[in-house]
Each structure stands twice: as structure tokens, then as C-alpha cells.
Design a protein around this motif. Structure first.
Motif, PDB file in Angstrom:
ATOM      1  N   ILE A  42      52.019  52.807  11.625  1.00 11.64           N
ATOM      2  CA  ILE A  42      52.875  53.732  12.375  1.00 11.64           C
ATOM      3  C   ILE A  42      52.909  53.324  13.842  1.00 11.64           C
ATOM      4  N   GLU A  43      51.747  53.002  14.391  1.00 12.97           N
ATOM      5  CA  GLU A  43      51.674  52.601  15.796  1.00 12.97           C
ATOM      6  C   GLU A  43      52.434  51.299  16.026  1.00 12.97           C
TER       7      GLU A  43
ATOM      8  N   GLU B  54      54.966  50.210  14.288  1.00 15.61           N
ATOM      9  CA  GLU B  54      56.387  50.548  14.188  1.00 15.61           C
ATOM     10  C   GLU B  54      56.871  51.197  15.485  1.00 15.61           C
ATOM     11  N   ARG B  55      56.065  52.096  16.025  1.00 15.60           N
ATOM     12  CA  ARG B  55      56.415  52.768  17.280  1.00 15.60           C
ATOM     13  C   ARG B  55      56.492  51.755  18.425  1.00 15.60           C
ATOM     14  N   GLN B  56      55.531  50.846  18.463  1.00 20.91           N
ATOM     15  CA  GLN B  56      55.533  49.819  19.508  1.00 20.91           C
ATOM     16  C   GLN B  56      56.762  48.923  19.390  1.00 20.91           C
TER      17      GLN B  56
ATOM     18  N   LYS C 185      59.636  49.758  18.069  1.00 15.81           N
ATOM     19  CA  LYS C 185      60.791  50.558  18.485  1.00 15.81           C
ATOM     20  C   LYS C 185      60.863  50.641  20.011  1.00 15.81           C
ATOM     21  N   LEU C 186      59.716  50.875  20.648  1.00 14.20           N
ATOM     22  CA  LEU C 186      59.684  50.937  22.108  1.00 14.20           C
ATOM     23  C   LEU C 186      60.083  49.588  22.715  1.00 14.20           C
TER      24      LEU C 186
END
Length: 134
Positions: free
Chosen positions: A78-79, A81-83, A85-86
Motif C-alpha cells: 500500500i505504501e 502504491e501511495r509513493q 502515485k505521489l
């Protein structure tokens, strides 16, 4: 008065052997006792129960570790994926800012050219008027 008689080496050796033999017989008799066998069986049962409890605790600990690792892997995914996306948003924002900056730069260059052309035209007109004598 009787004389003190010191035992010779042969008597001392025989006495020591007899004492050792008596101690060995006493030990053998003690190990043959039925209550010792029952105590040994009890200790063996306790040790087996302890080993089973330890194995169960180890299995529970291993299961908990696997659950924890799975949760950590899920959170890491999840992290990540978030990174990602950012990072993508940051790249898009940087591209937009670069495009805006390029457009602003082009507009500035066009404005500067227009001012330069106007000054040039004004000089030409002034020169023309000066030649005509107005």
C-alpha cells in the motif's frame, strides 16, 4: 598396654575395595527401588508435557509471525502504491509547471520583441521625419 598397629598397604587396599563394593551395592539397591522408577516416570511425563507446551507456543509464535509479516507486506505494498502515485503526481505537476514556465517565457520573449520592434519602428519614423524636415 597394647601397641598401636598400623595397617599395612594390603589391608588398606582390601578395606578400600570393601568400602567401594558396599557403596556400589547401596547405589544399586537405591536405583532398583520402585519409588525411584515412579519418580523417573513422573519426571519424564512432566518433561514431555513441557516439550509439548513449548512446541505449541512455538507454533503459535510462528503463526503470529507469519500473520505479522503478511500484514507488513500488505502495508508495504500500500505504501509503495501511495509513493508511486505521489511520484506520478509530482512528475505531472513538474511537467505542468515546466509548460507554464515555458509559456510564460515565450510570452515574455514575445512582449520584449514587440517592445523592441516598437522602439525600432519609432526610431525609423523619427529618422524619416527628420529627413523630411517636419
Amino acid at each position: 598396654m597394647s601397641q598401636f598397629r598400623s595397617p599395612d598397604a594390603f589391608e588398606r587396599r582390601n578395606n578400600a575395595a570393601a568400602v567401594k563394593k558396599a557403596m556400589l551395592e547401596k547405589f544399586r539397591a537405591a536405583t532398583q527401588a520402585p519409588e525411584l522408577e515412579s519418580k523417573r516416570q513422573e519426571r519424564l511425563a512432566i518433561a514431555q508435557a513441557r516439550a509439548e507446551r513449548q512446541a505449541q507456543r512455538d507454533a503459535e509464535r510462528e503463526a503470529a509471525r507469519k500473520v505479522r509479516e503478511a500484514e507488513e507486506a500488505r502495508l508495504a505494498a500500500i505504501e509503495a502504491e501511495r509513493q508511486a502515485k505521489l511520484q506520478k503526481e509530482a512528475e505531472e505537476l513538474a511537467a505542468l509547471e515546466a509548460a507554464d514556465k515555458a509559456a510564460a517565457n515565450e510570452a515574455l520573449l514575445a512582449e520584449q520583441k514587440a517592445k523592441r520592434d516598437a522602439r525600432y519602428a519609432a526610431r525609423k519614423a523619427a529618422k524619416k521625419n527628420k529627413k523630411r524636415g517636419y
